[in-house]
Every structure is written in C-alpha cells, then in structure tokens.
Design an enzyme around this catalytic site. Structure first.
Site, mmCIF file in Angstrom:
data_model
loop_
_atom_site.group_PDB
_atom_site.id
_atom_site.type_symbol
_atom_site.label_atom_id
_atom_site.label_comp_id
_atom_site.label_asym_id
_atom_site.label_seq_id
_atom_site.Cartn_x
_atom_site.Cartn_y
_atom_site.Cartn_z
ATOM 1 N N LYS A 54 48.070 37.670 31.269
ATOM 2 C CA LYS A 54 47.875 38.919 30.521
ATOM 3 C C LYS A 54 47.375 40.019 31.453
ATOM 4 O O LYS A 54 47.867 41.155 31.428
ATOM 5 C CB LYS A 54 46.881 38.712 29.367
ATOM 6 C CG LYS A 54 47.488 37.968 28.186
ATOM 7 C CD LYS A 54 46.445 37.522 27.157
ATOM 8 C CE LYS A 54 47.117 36.656 26.099
ATOM 9 N NZ LYS A 54 46.176 36.024 25.160
ATOM 10 N N GLN A 98 40.014 35.741 23.937
ATOM 11 C CA GLN A 98 40.930 34.593 23.977
ATOM 12 C C GLN A 98 40.397 33.450 23.108
ATOM 13 O O GLN A 98 39.227 33.077 23.202
ATOM 14 C CB GLN A 98 41.100 34.138 25.442
ATOM 15 C CG GLN A 98 42.140 33.061 25.654
ATOM 16 C CD GLN A 98 43.572 33.505 25.384
ATOM 17 O OE1 GLN A 98 43.903 34.684 25.486
ATOM 18 N NE2 GLN A 98 44.423 32.566 25.021
ATOM 19 N N ASP A 121 45.130 42.106 19.029
ATOM 20 C CA ASP A 121 45.649 40.833 18.519
ATOM 21 C C ASP A 121 46.130 40.986 17.069
ATOM 22 O O ASP A 121 46.873 40.137 16.577
ATOM 23 C CB ASP A 121 44.537 39.773 18.520
ATOM 24 C CG ASP A 121 44.599 38.838 19.718
ATOM 25 O OD1 ASP A 121 45.712 38.563 20.196
ATOM 26 O OD2 ASP A 121 43.522 38.380 20.144
HETATM 27 N N1 GUN Z 1 45.063 31.839 22.030
HETATM 28 C C1 GUN Z 1 46.344 31.446 21.905
HETATM 29 N N2 GUN Z 1 47.119 32.469 21.491
HETATM 30 C C2 GUN Z 1 46.293 33.537 21.356
HETATM 31 C C3 GUN Z 1 46.514 34.890 20.985
HETATM 32 O O1 GUN Z 1 47.626 35.322 20.649
HETATM 33 N N3 GUN Z 1 45.412 35.689 20.991
HETATM 34 C C4 GUN Z 1 44.171 35.229 21.316
HETATM 35 N N4 GUN Z 1 43.157 36.082 21.285
HETATM 36 N N5 GUN Z 1 43.937 33.978 21.681
HETATM 37 C C5 GUN Z 1 45.008 33.145 21.703
#
Ligand code: GUN
Length: 297
Positions: A54, A98, A121
């Site tokens: 990311k 995350q 998100d």
């Molecule tokens: N963990 C796995 N997928 C995601 C996501 O799309 N967003 C977040 N914040 N954590 C994750």
C-alpha cells in the site's frame, strides 16, 4: 478452458495511471499533495506485506505515504489517541488501520473513531449507512474494485442476477449494496443458505468471498456466467518443494473456467484492484474535504 480472463492487474494499472495524473493536477493547480496514513499494529506477516504494498503504490502515484508501525502490545487507548491526532491533521486525507488487530483492541471501536470523511476503507457506520441508502460514501475498496471490473465487462448491470457468496462487512454486504445500486437483482448467500450450489447456479454474476480455498467448482456455475473470485488463500504446494505454498482463490479455477464466460484469476484479478481503489478513495477523500471537483474515476 473457454472463459475470458479478466485482467485486474492491467485494469488496476490503468486506474493508478489516471489517479497519478489527477494527483499531479492537484499539486499544480491547488498546491497540495493527498496523504494516506496506514497504521499497522503488531507483526502479522501477511499484514506487513499488504502495508508495504500500500505504501509503495501510494508513493508511486505521487501521494504522501505516512506509516505508523506500533508494537503488538499497543493499548486501545494509545491507538485511539493516534487516530484522534490524525483526524485533526490537515495533511492527512485518508486513514487506514490494517486489520486484524491484536486481541486487546476492539476493532469496531477503532473503526468508529476514524473521521468518516477520512475513512478510506469505507468501514465506518456512517459510510456503510450512506452506501446502504444510495448516497455518496467512501466505499470499501475490494467490492468497489469488483464493481469496476464488472461494469467494464458488461457496461450496464441492470436486471442481471448477481449472487454474492459471503456476508462479511468488508466484502459481502457492501458488494451486495453496490450491485443493488447498479440495478442488479441481488442474492446474498452464505454457509447457512439452503441449496447453496443451486442458488449459485442461477447467477449471471457470481462473486465468491468466503475465504475457503477452491470451494466453488464448475458445477456450481451457470453456463456463461461471469465469476469474480475475491478469495486469496495460501495453501500448501508440495509439488513446488517442501514447505512451499501457492495462492488460490475461493473458486476452483480450472473447472470454473470451462463453464464461465469470464473469470478473474488469483493472483492478478481482484487483489490489485483493492489497492488501486484505496488510492482512488484517498484522492476522493482529499478533494471532497476541500470541495474540489475532479473527473469521476
Ligand atoms: N485486512 C485485510 N484486508 C483489509 C482491508 O481492506 N482494510 C484493512 N484496514 N485491513 C485489511
């Protein structure tokens, strides 16, 4: 194999290209650079990979990447204090914590603490409610990426029968809302659904988001359906050597691609779209907060 492969990697590259152009325009015309803050608590290996990807992609498209790596024993109060600080920091346009979080932290409390206009998100109840009522929201990245691939493939989704297999808050539920907003006829199916395979066999669009490796086989699929595989499962691959793994989706690719007309591969399908949509959400959050109009991407 007869199905067309839906190339999420190529599509996401095009999307990131467009985002990069918009970021460059914002810098030039409005003198600011959108910033995305990503918080990782602990050392979960998969999360570390996701967070690194990311951050890299964020920088590639010209945005500022802010990373907070906190120890696994971080308290909930400490994390909430950091979020509060980022909520009021004008340099930060998007906040992503995350998941999963260590057990001493309540992920719901953390998600609700993020300012909804910075919730890239799309997990905050305000954004979930806005999406559910068909209003402008920040939309969860994975389902939005799936919708983009489907709209690119079909053009118009009106009247198509879509089955979403899985009912998580992150994928299944928002996916169903997005398809409904796009005028598809939507069924949400899950582990307790009666005649699950038969329900799936009626779908023009089948979205598999259950987290069970290769659960959906060709005989669950209507001839000519379009299959979107959201699963990313690590399974042992002894044929590649001792202790080796491979990635596989929730769909058994070989049998499904004999029946479907189009299918996303794993890897290279939905996965790259998720990060591209995160960058898109950051751009959208940055411009909405400043009342700047941009081209719809
Ligand atoms: N963990 C796995 N997928 C995601 C996501 O799309 N967003 C977040 N914040 N954590 C994750």
């Amino acid at each position: 194999m007869s199905a067309q492969i839906i190339d999420g990697k190529a599509f996401s590259n095009q999307l990131v290209e467009k985002i990069s152009e918009q970021v460059a325009t914002l810098k030039h015309a409005h003198h600011f650079t959108p910033g995305l803050a990503v918080v990782l608590v602990g050392e979960d290996p998969a999360s570390q990979v996701y967070v690194r990807n990311k951050a890299e992609r964020t920088k590639t498209c010209g945005m500022r990447s802010i990373e907070h790596r906190l120890p696994a024993d971080t308290s909930q109060d400490a994390l909430l204090a950091l979020i509060e600080q980022m909520n009021i920091d004008d340099q930060i346009d998007g906040i992503l914590v995350q998941l999963p979080l260590p057990s001493q932290i309540d992920d719901k409390a953390v998600i609700q603490a993020i300012a909804p206009q910075k919730d890239v998100d799309g997990f905050h109840v305000v954004n979930a409610g806005l999406l559910a009522t068909g209003q402008q929201a920040l939309v969860p990245c994975t389902p939005y990426g799936c919708l983009m691939l489907l709209q690119d493939h079909f053009g118009d989704l009106s009247g198509l029968s879509a089955v979403v297999l899985g009912r998580s808050n992150i994928v299944g539920k928002p996916m169903a809302q997005l398809l409904l907003n796009a005028n598809a006829t939507v069924t949400i199916a899950h582990s307790r659904t009666k005649d699950l395979e038969d329900v799936c066999r009626h779908a023009d669009i089948l979205i598999a988001a259950v987290g069970r490796p290769e659960m959906v086989t060709g005989d669950w699929i209507k001839k000519g359906a379009v299959v979107i595989d959201v699963g990313i499962n690590r399974v042992p691959a002894p044929e590649r050597g001792e202790g080796k793994y491979r990635l596989t989706g929730d769909v058994h690719f070989d049998s499904a691609s004999e029946i479907a007309s189009a299918i996303t591969p794993v890897p290279g399908g939905v996965g790259p779209m998720t990060i591209a949509c995160l960058l898109r959400n950051t751009l959208v959050a940055a411009t909405r907060r400043r009342n700047i109009a941009i081209d719809n991407i």
